[in-house]
Design a protein around this motif. Structure first.
Motif, PDB file in Angstrom:
ATOM      1  N   ALA A  10       0.812  -1.221   0.000  1.00 61.69           N
ATOM      2  CA  ALA A  10       0.000   0.000   0.000  1.00 61.69           C
ATOM      3  C   ALA A  10       0.844   1.269   0.000  1.00 61.69           C
ATOM      4  CB  ALA A  10      -0.927   0.009   1.207  1.00 61.69           C
ATOM      5  N   SER A  11       2.171   1.127  -0.142  1.00 58.19           N
ATOM      6  CA  SER A  11       3.033   2.305  -0.062  1.00 58.19           C
ATOM      7  C   SER A  11       2.807   3.241  -1.247  1.00 58.19           C
ATOM      8  CB  SER A  11       4.498   1.871   0.000  1.00 58.19           C
ATOM      9  OG  SER A  11       4.837   1.098  -1.142  1.00 58.19           O
ATOM     10  N   LEU A  12       2.707   2.695  -2.447  1.00 58.11           N
ATOM     11  CA  LEU A  12       2.496   3.555  -3.613  1.00 58.11           C
ATOM     12  C   LEU A  12       1.147   4.265  -3.577  1.00 58.11           C
ATOM     13  CD1 LEU A  12       4.089   1.444  -6.516  1.00 58.11           C
ATOM     14  CD2 LEU A  12       4.987   3.486  -5.377  1.00 58.11           C
ATOM     15  N   PRO A  13       0.046   3.574  -3.242  1.00 56.80           N
ATOM     16  CA  PRO A  13      -1.219   4.321  -3.110  1.00 56.80           C
ATOM     17  C   PRO A  13      -1.177   5.399  -2.037  1.00 56.80           C
ATOM     18  CG  PRO A  13      -1.661   1.984  -3.327  1.00 56.80           C
ATOM     19  CD  PRO A  13      -0.180   2.129  -3.151  1.00 56.80           C
ATOM     20  N   ARG A  14      -0.508   5.117  -0.901  1.00 59.44           N
ATOM     21  CA  ARG A  14      -0.406   6.130   0.143  1.00 59.44           C
ATOM     22  C   ARG A  14       0.411   7.326  -0.335  1.00 59.44           C
ATOM     23  NH1 ARG A  14       1.024   1.984   5.130  1.00 59.44           N
ATOM     24  NH2 ARG A  14      -1.094   1.097   5.370  1.00 59.44           N
ATOM     25  N   LEU A  15       1.501   7.048  -1.069  1.00 58.55           N
ATOM     26  CA  LEU A  15       2.324   8.133  -1.605  1.00 58.55           C
ATOM     27  C   LEU A  15       1.518   8.967  -2.587  1.00 58.55           C
ATOM     28  CD1 LEU A  15       5.072   9.541  -1.882  1.00 58.55           C
ATOM     29  CD2 LEU A  15       5.655   7.859  -3.647  1.00 58.55           C
ATOM     30  N   ALA A  21      -2.956  15.177  -1.911  1.00 57.37           N
ATOM     31  CA  ALA A  21      -3.401  16.089  -0.852  1.00 57.37           C
ATOM     32  C   ALA A  21      -2.570  17.367  -0.839  1.00 57.37           C
ATOM     33  CB  ALA A  21      -3.330  15.382   0.507  1.00 57.37           C
ATOM     34  N   ILE A  22      -1.252  17.209  -1.041  1.00 57.49           N
ATOM     35  CA  ILE A  22      -0.393  18.401  -1.087  1.00 57.49           C
ATOM     36  C   ILE A  22      -0.735  19.265  -2.289  1.00 57.49           C
ATOM     37  CG2 ILE A  22       1.988  19.174  -1.363  1.00 57.49           C
ATOM     38  CD1 ILE A  22       2.865  16.730   0.203  1.00 57.49           C
ATOM     39  N   ALA A  23      -0.995  18.617  -3.435  1.00 56.81           N
ATOM     40  CA  ALA A  23      -1.331  19.372  -4.646  1.00 56.81           C
ATOM     41  C   ALA A  23      -2.636  20.134  -4.486  1.00 56.81           C
ATOM     42  CB  ALA A  23      -1.416  18.426  -5.843  1.00 56.81           C
ATOM     43  N   LEU A  24      -3.589  19.548  -3.740  1.00 53.23           N
ATOM     44  CA  LEU A  24      -4.856  20.236  -3.516  1.00 53.23           C
ATOM     45  C   LEU A  24      -4.753  21.291  -2.420  1.00 53.23           C
ATOM     46  CD1 LEU A  24      -7.313  17.198  -3.687  1.00 53.23           C
ATOM     47  CD2 LEU A  24      -6.876  18.912  -5.454  1.00 53.23           C
TER      48      LEU A  24
END
Length: 275
Positions: A10-15, A21-24
């Motif tokens: 799940a590391s790639l989906p979390r990244l 979130a940062i982009a938004l």
């Protein structure tokens, strides 16, 4: 020996979610013109220091304490009266807007009847409209209509909170097991009896907890509406701020804190009694 992949799947989906979130978040920070560096400036720190120093000691002279008690009682009265009027509209509206007591849902596996939809959706639209306008806006409108005083605050809370309570109540009714209520209606029971015996016992604690929480929010809202002339602690705080009376502001803030703590304890006691 086969080596197991130790990487978290799940590391790639979390990244990806983190980067999204940062982009938004970045446009929001940019357009809000947030500048935390202002708090670190020497002028700002010295001004905040003088402002905080004026808060001590809190005002406690007899004349101001009498005014404080009157404003506190008025704030509680505004919040309680507004919540009472809101409940008078929210409770029946939530019963109509919810599908928990739908006879068609009981008999046809959740396919709502046409008459139920024609009645349900207008009520839901009304609840959306009532809660879409902030209570401070309603207070400004009612101050123009009925003049300065607590009446504007009571009406503003009643309108906005009826939409909020009605929506949440309807969702709470639909979130519990509806089979007991449907069984009662299939056996010939009326909808009100089916609600009282099939749904209400399972949601009473949640309804009470949310209602007390909304009453606490109404207390906060009545303080804010006091700044536009709706009476209570907010109006007294506005006067104290205009006179740069830091001690009076400190006493008002402490009173507001005590009110919120008492509302929280009341909610805890009531939930414990219903548990």
């Amino acid at each position: 020996m086969l080596m197991r992949d130790a990487r978290d799947p799940a590391s790639l989906p979390r990244l990806f979610v983190g980067l999204l979130a940062i982009a938004l978040l970045w446009p929001g920070i940019h357009f809000s013109e947030l500048d935390l560096g202002v708090l670190l400036a020497s002028d700002s720190q010295s001004e905040m220091g003088r402002f905080a120093a004026a808060f001590w000691p809190p005002a406690h002279d007899e004349t101001f304490v009498e005014l404080l008690l009157q404003a506190t009682v008025q704030t509680l009265a505004i919040a309680t009266a507004g919540m009472t009027l809101a409940l008078l509209l929210a409770v029946p509206a939530s019963l109509v807007a919810s599908r928990a007591l739908s006879l068609s849902a009981a008999y046809r596996a959740g396919r709502p009847g046409l008459w139920g939809q024609w009645l349900r959706w207008p009520v839901r639209g009304l609840l959306i409209f009532l809660r879409s306008v902030p209570e401070i806006v309603w207070a400004l409108l009612f101050v123009r209509a009925v003049g300065l005083g607590p009446t504007a605050g009571v009406l503003a809370i009643a309108i906005t909170y009826s939409g909020m309570l009605g929506k949440v109540y309807a969702e709470i009714f639909e979130s519990v097991d509806q089979r007991p209520a449907h069984a009662l209606m299939q056996a010939g029971s009326g909808r009100l009896a089916a609600f009282c015996y099939g749904i209400l016992p399972n949601v009473a604690a949640e309804l009470l907890s949310y209602t007390v929480y909304r009453w606490e929010c109404a207390i906060r809202a009545s303080v804010v509406m006091g700044f536009v002339g709706a009476g209570g602690l907010g109006q007294q705080m506005d006067l104290s701020l205009r006179m740069f009376a830091g001690g009076e502001v400190a006493s008002l803030l402490l009173t507001f804190l005590i009110l919120v703590l008492l509302a929280d304890q009341l909610s805890r006691v009531l939930r414990w009694r219903l548990a």
